[in-house]
Design an enzyme around this catalytic site. Structure first.
Site, short mmCIF file in Angstrom:
data_model
loop_
_atom_site.label_atom_id
_atom_site.label_comp_id
_atom_site.label_asym_id
_atom_site.label_seq_id
_atom_site.Cartn_x
_atom_site.Cartn_y
_atom_site.Cartn_z
N ARG A 66 0.94 -1.32 0.13
CA ARG A 66 -0.04 0.22 0.08
C ARG A 66 0.95 1.36 0.02
NH1 ARG A 66 -4.34 -1.07 4.83
NH2 ARG A 66 -1.97 -1.20 5.72
N LYS A 175 5.30 -18.61 6.94
CA LYS A 175 4.74 -19.17 8.16
C LYS A 175 4.35 -18.18 9.01
CE LYS A 175 6.99 -18.59 11.30
NZ LYS A 175 8.07 -17.82 11.73
N HIS A 205 11.71 -21.32 6.70
CA HIS A 205 13.32 -21.08 6.24
C HIS A 205 14.32 -21.85 6.93
CE1 HIS A 205 13.69 -18.21 9.59
NE2 HIS A 205 15.00 -18.48 9.53
N LYS A 209 18.54 -24.00 5.65
CA LYS A 209 19.59 -23.81 6.17
C LYS A 209 20.61 -25.07 5.90
CE LYS A 209 18.10 -20.90 10.13
NZ LYS A 209 18.61 -19.96 10.09
N GLU A 243 17.21 -16.96 21.06
CA GLU A 243 17.49 -15.67 20.30
C GLU A 243 18.02 -14.69 21.43
OE1 GLU A 243 15.28 -14.97 16.53
OE2 GLU A 243 13.86 -15.54 18.01
N ASP A 262 5.00 -18.84 16.33
CA ASP A 262 6.10 -18.35 15.30
C ASP A 262 7.23 -19.37 15.56
OD1 ASP A 262 7.41 -16.12 14.08
OD2 ASP A 262 8.72 -16.11 15.97
N HIS A 267 9.63 -24.43 12.79
CA HIS A 267 10.70 -24.71 12.83
C HIS A 267 11.20 -25.80 13.68
CE1 HIS A 267 11.04 -20.93 10.53
NE2 HIS A 267 11.13 -20.14 11.82
N LYS A 367 13.01 -15.55 22.97
CA LYS A 367 13.69 -14.50 22.32
C LYS A 367 14.22 -13.66 23.50
CE LYS A 367 10.89 -13.31 18.30
NZ LYS A 367 11.75 -13.66 17.52
#
Ligand code: BG6
Length: 517
Positions: A66, A175, A205, A209, A243, A262, A267, A367
């Site tokens: 947009r 995803k 993703h 790897k 992470e 997530d 994953h 995280k």
């Protein structure tokens, strides 16, 4: 189909190794083109492919979102993103050669009336760049809009592989695909009303790897590990994706998703499937995906009233990362002050099959943890009798095999060795394989490989619809429980720690402990 005679060498291939095919020219239409994913991951990855001469001459990108942009201002935005992402690896001369491939079309994917104009722009860019009609759509948008985008593409006739216009139509969908079982099924129905399964590339993703792809080679290309890969020799497995970064600018999406949707649903369950599946009968996409599916279907489901025994969630409070104070999740941009979204999840699963009966698999992701590391740690059973237990150096740990996915890509095996000296003293030492030392470079970003595979029409590294459905079925009792009682199983942990203390008890009550990666 791509002409297999057109190939490009990849630097450093050993003699005899297969070369990669260059795909036929296509137009990559990215929905969500002004977002982070496009700027930080997709375009830098495409730029990498361009530099490796893996993109055909006409290949082009049409960004759609947009935000008002011209082709020029879009190109400037992407240059800035690529510069930030690649740092000293950014090469201005190559970028100048790459930039004519980039185009922009302002449009609202929720507004059906705008699709005919998009179709016209697609046609004009294809004509300008000599693209025979191959279209690859990429949904880099908020997951709640996937359905509308797919239906819009269909209604505008952009998905039809017409005889009059040769070429493929494919779609890459990020995803999470759905946000629970029911919505994933609904989305599947919408997608399959427009695209056939072989046109759909659901991206995870992690599968792109190198170190994740190496799991199959490690397990099935070496004769010495597979005989040990079962309940007789393995005590338990820990799969970690830790992470240090926080939620950053993705609060809008993340707060509705949380770590379970997530990271765990995709994953981590993919890693679980790859590490525990049976050997496939061939490396064909479906043979490998059949085995992964079979494995996932053998994971014992946990009823909603027992989720609390098998799963702990967490949310980061303020803390310190690398010596710097960082805010609590609830103080981050676009996060409501009373948010109950989890930024950490740890879960214990078991697999009900002959190979794995009774072996716990502990999965965790978070995280703002103390370190950044994704790894699979296999803890073997101790030697059957403890000859060295009373030696001077104290208790000996059983053998450990760590498959390090990132950042120190490699594999190491920890064994006990005699410490030099007159007394018998056993100390853990490592056998190490470092990806960088052996192959002279860090592995390439996953997105490049996956984009190339989607252009080539190779689905091997993309989750199939049935896997996605079974993964949601496994987690649905978790989601139901938290929907009914949103704060359940949720504990706070200081940023910079290894997660909530309550997650330790998942292991300590069974006489085990989390590894510090
Ligand atoms: C993404 C998640 O899929 O994976 C992010 O949406 C997460 O929240 C990222 O940060 C982690 O990927 P990687 O490759 O950095 O481990």
């Amino acid at each position: 189909m791509a002409d297999p005679s057109v190939t490009a060498p990849i630097g450093g291939l050993p003699p005899g190794a297969a070369e990669i095919s260059v795909p036929d020219p296509c137009l990559l239409v990215i929905f969500g083109a002004s977002g982070d994913l496009t700027r930080r991951k997709l375009v830098p990855a495409l730029f990498g492919l361009h530099r490796e001469k893996l993109l055909p001459a006409g290949f082009s990108v049409l960004g759609v979102s947009r935000t008002p942009h011209t082709d020029d201002s879009f190109r400037a935005l992407l240059a800035e993103g690529a510069r930030e992402e690649l740092g000293s690896g950014f090469d201005a001369a190559s970028w100048d050669a790459f930039v004519p491939r980039l185009f922009y079309h302002p449009g609202d994917l929720l507004d059906r009336a705008g699709y005919p104009a998009l179709r016209d722009r697609v046609r004009s860019v294809c004509a300008l760049r000599g693209i025979p009609g191959n279209l690859l759509f990429y949904l880099a948008i908020a997951p709640k809009h996937y359905g509308s985008a797919v239906l819009g593409i269909g209604a505008a006739g952009l998905s039809a592989e017409e005889e009059a216009v040769p070429g493929f139509r494919r779609i890459v969908i990020e995803k999470p695909f759905g946000d629970d079982l029911a919505s994933a099924k609904r989305l599947s129905a919408e997608v399959s009303s427009v695209f056939r399964e072989e046109q759909v590339f659901r991206i995870d993703h992690y599968l792109g790897k190198e170190t994740v792809q190496n799991l199959l080679v490690f397990r099935f290309g070496n004769g010495i590990f597979e005989p040990l890969w079962n309940r007789n020799y393995i005590d338990h497995v820990q799969i970690t994706a830790a992470e240090q970064i926080g939620v950053g600018s993705r609060g809008d999406y993340y707060d509705g998703a949380g770590a379970v949707r997530d990271m765990l649903q995709n994953h981590l369950l993919q890693l679980l499937a790859l590490v525990a599946m049976e050997p496939p009968i061939s490396l064909s996409a479906d043979d490998v995906r059949d085995e992964k599916l079979k494995l996932l279907r053998s994971v014992e489901s946990i009823p909603a009233d027992r989720v609390g025994e098998a799963c702990v969630r967490g949310q980061y409070a303020a803390g310190t990362i690398r010596g710097e104070a960082v805010p609590a999740y609830r103080q981050e941009k676009n996060i409501p002050p009373g948010s109950l979204a989890e930024t950490y999840v740890a879960a214990r699963f078991t697999i009900d099959n002959w190979r794995w009966g009774g072996v716990p698999f502990y999965l965790r992701s978070g995280k703002r943890l103390a370190g950044r590391s994704s790894e699979i740690a296999i803890r073997f059973r101790p030697a059957p009798y403890r000859l060295f237990e009373d030696t001077a150096c104290g208790q000996m740990e059983s053998n450990l095999l760590v498959l390090n996915i990132q950042p120190d890509e490699g594999i190491y095996l920890q064994i006990g060795a005699k410490f030099p000296g007159p007394s018998v003293c056993v100390q853990p030492v490592d056998f190490r394989f470092s990806y960088e030392q052996s192959f002279g470079a860090k592995s390439k970003p996953a997105y490049g490989r996956l984009l190339l595979d989607a252009m080539l029409g190779d689905p091997a590294l993309f989750p199939r619809e049935d896997f996605v459905r079974v993964s949601w079925a496994l987690l649905d009792p978790f989601l139901t429980r938290w929907r009914e009682n949103p704060g359940r199983d949720l504990y706070f942990y200081p940023a910079g720690s290894w997660g909530p203390r309550e997650a330790d008890t998942l292991l300590t009550r069974e006489g085990r402990r989390w590894r510090t990666p």
